[in-house]
Design an enzyme around this catalytic site. Structure first.
Site, short mmCIF file in Angstrom:
data_model
loop_
_atom_site.label_atom_id
_atom_site.label_comp_id
_atom_site.label_asym_id
_atom_site.label_seq_id
_atom_site.Cartn_x
_atom_site.Cartn_y
_atom_site.Cartn_z
CG ASP A 132 -6.21 -25.89 -1.13
OD1 ASP A 132 -6.64 -26.67 -0.73
OD2 ASP A 132 -5.33 -25.67 -1.79
NE ARG A 182 -6.20 -30.83 2.41
CZ ARG A 182 -6.20 -30.11 1.33
NH1 ARG A 182 -5.84 -28.92 1.37
NH2 ARG A 182 -7.03 -30.65 0.37
C1 LIG Z 1 -2.42 -32.32 1.41
C2 LIG Z 1 -1.91 -30.95 1.81
C3 LIG Z 1 -2.60 -29.85 1.67
C4 LIG Z 1 -2.27 -28.50 2.16
N1 LIG Z 1 -3.31 -27.56 2.08
C5 LIG Z 1 -2.74 -26.51 2.53
C6 LIG Z 1 -3.61 -25.39 2.77
O1 LIG Z 1 -4.89 -25.36 2.24
N2 LIG Z 1 -3.14 -24.11 3.56
C7 LIG Z 1 -2.15 -23.93 4.20
O2 LIG Z 1 -1.94 -23.22 4.72
N3 LIG Z 1 -1.18 -25.17 3.88
C8 LIG Z 1 -1.58 -26.23 3.61
N4 LIG Z 1 -0.45 -27.22 3.23
C9 LIG Z 1 0.89 -27.08 3.62
C10 LIG Z 1 1.06 -27.39 5.22
O3 LIG Z 1 0.45 -26.18 5.95
C11 LIG Z 1 2.53 -27.25 5.38
O4 LIG Z 1 3.18 -26.02 5.13
C12 LIG Z 1 3.34 -28.33 4.89
O5 LIG Z 1 2.45 -29.51 4.66
C13 LIG Z 1 4.71 -28.69 5.44
O6 LIG Z 1 4.31 -29.21 6.64
P1 LIG Z 1 4.47 -30.93 7.14
O7 LIG Z 1 3.26 -30.89 7.93
O8 LIG Z 1 4.82 -31.57 5.97
O9 LIG Z 1 5.55 -30.44 8.16
P2 LIG Z 1 7.08 -30.29 8.13
O10 LIG Z 1 7.40 -30.15 9.61
O11 LIG Z 1 7.29 -29.07 7.43
O12 LIG Z 1 7.89 -31.56 7.52
C14 LIG Z 1 7.70 -32.77 7.99
C15 LIG Z 1 8.83 -33.88 7.33
O13 LIG Z 1 8.51 -33.88 5.81
C16 LIG Z 1 9.43 -33.14 5.08
N5 LIG Z 1 9.02 -32.48 3.96
C17 LIG Z 1 8.38 -31.56 4.11
N6 LIG Z 1 8.13 -30.89 2.85
C18 LIG Z 1 9.03 -31.77 2.01
C19 LIG Z 1 9.28 -31.73 0.58
N7 LIG Z 1 8.77 -30.59 -0.37
N8 LIG Z 1 10.08 -32.67 0.21
C20 LIG Z 1 10.67 -33.58 1.08
N9 LIG Z 1 10.28 -33.92 2.26
C21 LIG Z 1 9.60 -32.68 2.81
C22 LIG Z 1 10.52 -32.65 5.94
O14 LIG Z 1 11.79 -32.46 5.65
C23 LIG Z 1 10.15 -33.16 7.39
O15 LIG Z 1 11.17 -34.35 7.54
C24 LIG Z 1 -1.03 -28.40 2.72
C25 LIG Z 1 -0.05 -29.74 2.96
C26 LIG Z 1 -0.76 -30.85 2.42
C27 LIG Z 1 0.21 -32.04 2.73
#
Ligand SMILES: Cc1cc2nc3c(=O)[nH]c(=O)nc-3n(C[C@H](O)[C@H](O)[C@H](O)COP(=O)(O)OP(=O)(O)OC[C@H]3O[C@@H](n4cnc5c(N)ncnc54)[C@H](O)[C@@H]3O)c2cc1C
Length: 305
Positions: A132, A182
């Site tokens: 990560d 990723r």
């Molecule tokens: C598999 C995976 C691995 C990751 N690894 C890292 C990493 O190594 N380093 C890092 O900095 N970040 C990591 N992240 C987090 C990422 O950077 C984002 O902060 C996070 O995924 C939220 O962004 P989003 O792309 O889902 O978009 P957003 O714009 O936040 O959300 C998109 C949509 O999904 C919905 N949503 C988002 N979160 C939730 C929730 N908890 N419950 C219900 N609905 C929700 C929102 O309401 C919106 O409709 C990871 C995320 C994933 C999915």
């Protein structure tokens, strides 16, 4: 919802609530919405069910920001035990781990040595390792360690955070390997000197980087997002350039947007669930509530329903 969001962020640091929730069965029950369980046995049961349902997995043992060697060693040993469990899933499950969990805060070499040991064992069992990306201050050290281990022949990938100004440079640097990368938006609070701040800019950067990753030969792109608009964009772009649906994948967190996870899978794409487990679940759980405060209702309904 900013008030509720801030409340859950505040509560994620509250030790009294943490002690209360982690110390009783009600707390453990509600955590199951986003966390597989506390033990390897619980993890194995949930993992088996998800794999039977057609998902791929990346499993993470919860914990981060350790500054003592003993805790780092304990976490490394847990990852070695985890690999023994995941080897039964025929390469459908990989491991996700955090640099600060394995010694990055004690120095890059400490992290390198620990990660190498895990890669040696896990890769031998057919298990890929994903590192990560954490705060910007450790991102380049992480890239260097991943680069070095790839150069030594290990199967280890990492994460590109679209909000970073350096994202393109990191991609260029790692794209010389056959590597899993990723792409995520980025989860940490970073300075405007190093990262885009506005959602609109970050989403735009995500699209540009996604297109690049889909075009680079050798890179296996993994899109870690719950954003259905971006997911649709990627699918359409993939189709446009003639990419096979199984030559890249979508990744989402366990328990988040489950209906969307299923829909993507049913369309014939690969969907990998980021599945966390371990007894240090409280801050991770509260962060999921902060992202979407209405999750608190789902969690309670699940506990009483
Ligand atoms: C598999 C995976 C691995 C990751 N690894 C890292 C990493 O190594 N380093 C890092 O900095 N970040 C990591 N992240 C987090 C990422 O950077 C984002 O902060 C996070 O995924 C939220 O962004 P989003 O792309 O889902 O978009 P957003 O714009 O936040 O959300 C998109 C949509 O999904 C919905 N949503 C988002 N979160 C939730 C929730 N908890 N419950 C219900 N609905 C929700 C929102 O309401 C919106 O409709 C990871 C995320 C994933 C999915």
């Amino acid at each position: 919802m900013p008030i509720l969001r801030n409340l859950f962020i505040y509560l994620s640091h509250n030790k009294t609530l943490e002690r209360f929730l982690t110390g009783n069965s009600f707390g453990r029950k509600i955590s199951r919405r986003f966390v597989a369980g506390e033990s390897l046995e619980e993890l194995e049961g949930v993992a088996r069910k998800l794999i039977e349902d057609g998902f791929l997995l990346t499993v993470a043992y919860l914990g981060e920001h350790f500054k003592d060697l003993e805790t780092v060693k304990r976490h490394k040993e847990e990852y070695l035990k985890l690999a023994e469990v995941l080897k039964n899933f025929n390469s459908r499950a990989e491991i996700s781990l955090k640099p600060s969990q394995l010694g990055m805060e004690l120095g890059r070499e400490v992290f390198y040595e620990n990660l190498k040991e895990i890669c040696k064992e896990a890769n031998n069992m057919g298990i890929y390792i994903n590192v990560d990306a954490e705060e910007y201050r450790t991102v380049w050290d992480t890239v260097e360690v991943v680069e070095r281990l790839n150069g030594e022949g290990f199967k280890v990938g990492t994460v590109i955070q679209a909000y970073l100004f350096d994202a393109d440079k990191i991609l260029e640097r790692l794209a010389k390997f056959r590597i899993n990368l990723r792409l995520v938006k980025g989860a940490y609070k970073e300075s405007p000197k190093v990262a885009y701040q506005r959602k609109k800019d970050i989403d735009e950067r995500f699209k540009v980087l996604a297109e690049k990753m889909l075009r680079i030969e050798g890179v296996y792109p993994e899109f870690g997002t719950h954003d259905d608009k971006l997911i649709r964009y990627i699918m359409e772009f993939g189709d446009k350039i003639g990419k096979d649906k199984t030559s890249y994948e979508f990744q989402m967190l366990y328990g988040v947007r489950q209906r969307l996870q299923r829909e993507i899978l049913d369309k014939g794409y690969r969907v990998r669930i980021y599945l966390p487990y371990g007894d240090y679940w409280y801050p991770y759980f509260m962060r999921r509530l902060a992202e979407k405060p209405s999750n608190a209702i789902l969690v309670l309904r699940g506990a009483f329903g």
